[in-house]
Design a protein around this motif. Structure first.
Motif, short mmCIF file in Angstrom:
data_model
loop_
_atom_site.label_atom_id
_atom_site.label_comp_id
_atom_site.label_asym_id
_atom_site.label_seq_id
_atom_site.Cartn_x
_atom_site.Cartn_y
_atom_site.Cartn_z
N ASP A 127 0.86 -1.19 0.00
CA ASP A 127 0.00 0.00 0.00
C ASP A 127 0.89 1.24 0.00
O ASP A 127 1.54 1.53 1.00
CB ASP A 127 -0.90 -0.01 1.24
N PRO A 128 0.97 1.99 -1.11
CA PRO A 128 1.86 3.16 -1.16
C PRO A 128 1.56 4.18 -0.07
O PRO A 128 2.49 4.78 0.48
CB PRO A 128 1.59 3.74 -2.55
N VAL A 129 0.30 4.39 0.27
CA VAL A 129 -0.06 5.38 1.28
C VAL A 129 0.43 4.95 2.66
O VAL A 129 1.00 5.74 3.42
CB VAL A 129 -1.58 5.63 1.28
N ALA A 130 0.24 3.69 3.01
CA ALA A 130 0.69 3.19 4.31
C ALA A 130 2.21 3.27 4.43
O ALA A 130 2.75 3.69 5.47
CB ALA A 130 0.21 1.76 4.52
N VAL A 131 2.92 2.87 3.38
CA VAL A 131 4.39 2.90 3.43
C VAL A 131 4.89 4.34 3.52
O VAL A 131 5.76 4.66 4.34
CB VAL A 131 4.98 2.18 2.20
N ALA A 132 4.34 5.23 2.69
CA ALA A 132 4.78 6.63 2.71
C ALA A 132 4.46 7.29 4.04
O ALA A 132 5.21 8.14 4.52
CB ALA A 132 4.12 7.39 1.57
N GLY A 133 3.34 6.92 4.66
CA GLY A 133 2.98 7.52 5.94
C GLY A 133 3.81 7.05 7.10
O GLY A 133 4.08 7.81 8.03
N ALA A 134 4.24 5.80 7.06
CA ALA A 134 4.89 5.21 8.23
C ALA A 134 6.40 5.24 8.20
O ALA A 134 7.04 5.26 9.26
CB ALA A 134 4.43 3.76 8.38
N LEU B 103 20.91 2.43 4.46
CA LEU B 103 20.45 1.68 3.29
C LEU B 103 20.41 0.18 3.57
O LEU B 103 19.57 -0.54 3.02
CB LEU B 103 21.36 1.95 2.09
N MET B 104 21.26 -0.31 4.45
CA MET B 104 21.26 -1.72 4.81
C MET B 104 20.09 -2.06 5.72
O MET B 104 19.54 -3.17 5.67
CB MET B 104 22.58 -2.10 5.49
N GLU B 105 19.68 -1.12 6.56
CA GLU B 105 18.64 -1.38 7.56
C GLU B 105 17.23 -1.21 7.02
O GLU B 105 16.29 -1.90 7.44
CB GLU B 105 18.83 -0.45 8.77
N LEU B 106 17.03 -0.26 6.11
CA LEU B 106 15.66 0.10 5.73
C LEU B 106 14.87 -0.99 5.00
O LEU B 106 13.65 -1.06 5.17
CB LEU B 106 15.68 1.38 4.89
N PRO B 107 15.50 -1.86 4.20
CA PRO B 107 14.68 -2.91 3.57
C PRO B 107 13.91 -3.77 4.57
O PRO B 107 12.76 -4.14 4.33
CB PRO B 107 15.70 -3.73 2.79
N ALA B 108 14.53 -4.08 5.69
CA ALA B 108 13.83 -4.88 6.71
C ALA B 108 12.64 -4.13 7.29
O ALA B 108 11.57 -4.70 7.52
CB ALA B 108 14.80 -5.29 7.82
N VAL C 54 10.95 -1.65 5.75
CA VAL C 54 9.95 -1.59 4.68
C VAL C 54 9.15 -2.89 4.64
O VAL C 54 7.92 -2.90 4.51
CB VAL C 54 10.61 -1.32 3.32
N HIS C 55 9.85 -4.00 4.76
CA HIS C 55 9.19 -5.31 4.71
C HIS C 55 8.17 -5.45 5.83
O HIS C 55 7.04 -5.92 5.61
CB HIS C 55 10.23 -6.43 4.79
N GLU C 56 8.55 -5.03 7.04
CA GLU C 56 7.63 -5.16 8.17
C GLU C 56 6.42 -4.25 8.02
O GLU C 56 5.29 -4.62 8.37
CB GLU C 56 8.37 -4.85 9.48
N ILE C 57 6.62 -3.05 7.50
CA ILE C 57 5.50 -2.14 7.27
C ILE C 57 4.59 -2.70 6.19
O ILE C 57 3.36 -2.74 6.34
CB ILE C 57 6.00 -0.74 6.89
#
Length: 314
Positions: free
Chosen positions: A106-113, A269-274, A276-279
């Motif tokens: 969900d682009p809105v949920a990811v962008a918001g969180a 950059l190493m931390e954010l993929p995890a 993003v995945h959880e969100i």
């Protein structure tokens, strides 16, 4: 194209026309923006109040977002100072500094969180040797980043999450998000009793209230040789704080900051993929509200509802 345009640092951005962003560097990509979050960092850069800001005007507001590139992939991206803003129909990104989202996100949920969540995620993952079972105190837990911090601390394995804030009604909502205890920020007696064994403090407050809380914690510490890591993340109560030297001498206290600069970009950059995945998989409760970008002036300074994340949709 249409965008949220900053022409002065003392007023909200306005909805207007702006030139098309151009991919000037090798590897850059133009993306169609689907969602861009409104949060403290976006407001801070737009008002030149944040230490990481671009000075040239006019410019486009927004520091991160979700969009789809010419390769058809959905990505979350964050822009460094000097890069084009994100509150527009299109922007230019460096794909290597973006994160591809799982199908169905969900682009809105990811962008918001992402931005509010990033604060505590990076603090606990990069600025302290955090372990499952550690006890965490969150100062300023009723703000959007603080509410995310409650969920993230619990998700990462904290055995106790103490949420401290000023708004009693909002504090009452936090046990449902994972807080084991709540306390008014100015209730020194209860704060000292609850937090006498905490390992980590996530401080979104700073200023005099944070120093009062630090004094209380050191004074009521069960074992002053136990390491207490105090992580300064935000400054809603003031950028300056008077720290008594005796506090540093009388307890095993480690005082650090967490933000752009204190955490290396490569580590981010190493931390954010995890994260993003959880969100994207729904690990956290996110109250994101999509608002048309044309309403940017009306919404920019309006007080949000408790826990609500405003997301502009071009």
């Amino acid at each position: 194209m249409k965008a949220a345009v900053i022409t002065t640092f003392d007023r909200a951005p306005h909805y207007g026309d702006f030139g098309e962003p151009i991919a000037a560097e090798p590897g850059e990509m133009q993306v169609d923006v689907l969602a861009a979050g409104l949060h403290h960092l976006a407001r801070g850069r737009a008002s030149a109040a944040h230490y990481a800001r671009a000075a040239q005007l006019p410019q486009i507001a927004g520091v991160d977002g979700v969009g789809r590139g010419s390769d058809g992939r959905l990505r979350y991206f964050a822009q460094a100072p000097g890069q084009p803003g994100t509150m527009a129909q299109r922007t230019v990104i460096a794909p290597g500094h973006s994160i591809e989202l799982p199908p169905g996100s969900d682009p809105v949920a990811v962008a918001g969180a992402m931005n509010p969540a990033m604060a505590s995620w990076l603090a606990l993952r990069c600025r302290v040797p955090f372990r499952r079972g550690h006890k965490v105190l969150i100062l300023g837990a009723t703000g959007s980043a603080g509410r995310m911090a409650v969920q993230i601390a619990r998700h990462l394995g904290a055995s106790q999450v103490i949420a401290a804030g000023r708004n009693s009604q909002q504090l009452a909502q936090l046990p449902a998000l994972g807080a084991s205890d709540t306390v008014a920020l100015d209730d020194a007696a209860r704060l000292g009793a609850l937090a006498r064994k905490v390992d980590v403090v996530l401080d979104f407050v700073w200023g005099a209230p944070a120093m009062a809380a630090l004094h209380t914690l050191v004074e009521r510490r069960a074992d002053r040789s136990q390491l207490l890591t105090w992580i300064h993340i935000g400054s809603v109560a003031g950028e300056s704080a008077a720290l008594a030297g005796a506090l540093l001498r009388s307890a095993n206290l480690r005082l650090v900051g967490s933000g752009l600069g204190s955490v290396p970009q490569q580590e981010i950059l190493m931390e954010l993929p995890a994260l993003v995945h959880e969100i994207a998989r729904g690990s956290f409760r996110i109250d994101a509200r999509a608002v048309p970008l044309r309403d940017v002036e009306q919404v920019w300074n309006a007080p949000p509802h408790a826990g609500e994340h405003i997301v502009f949709v071009p």
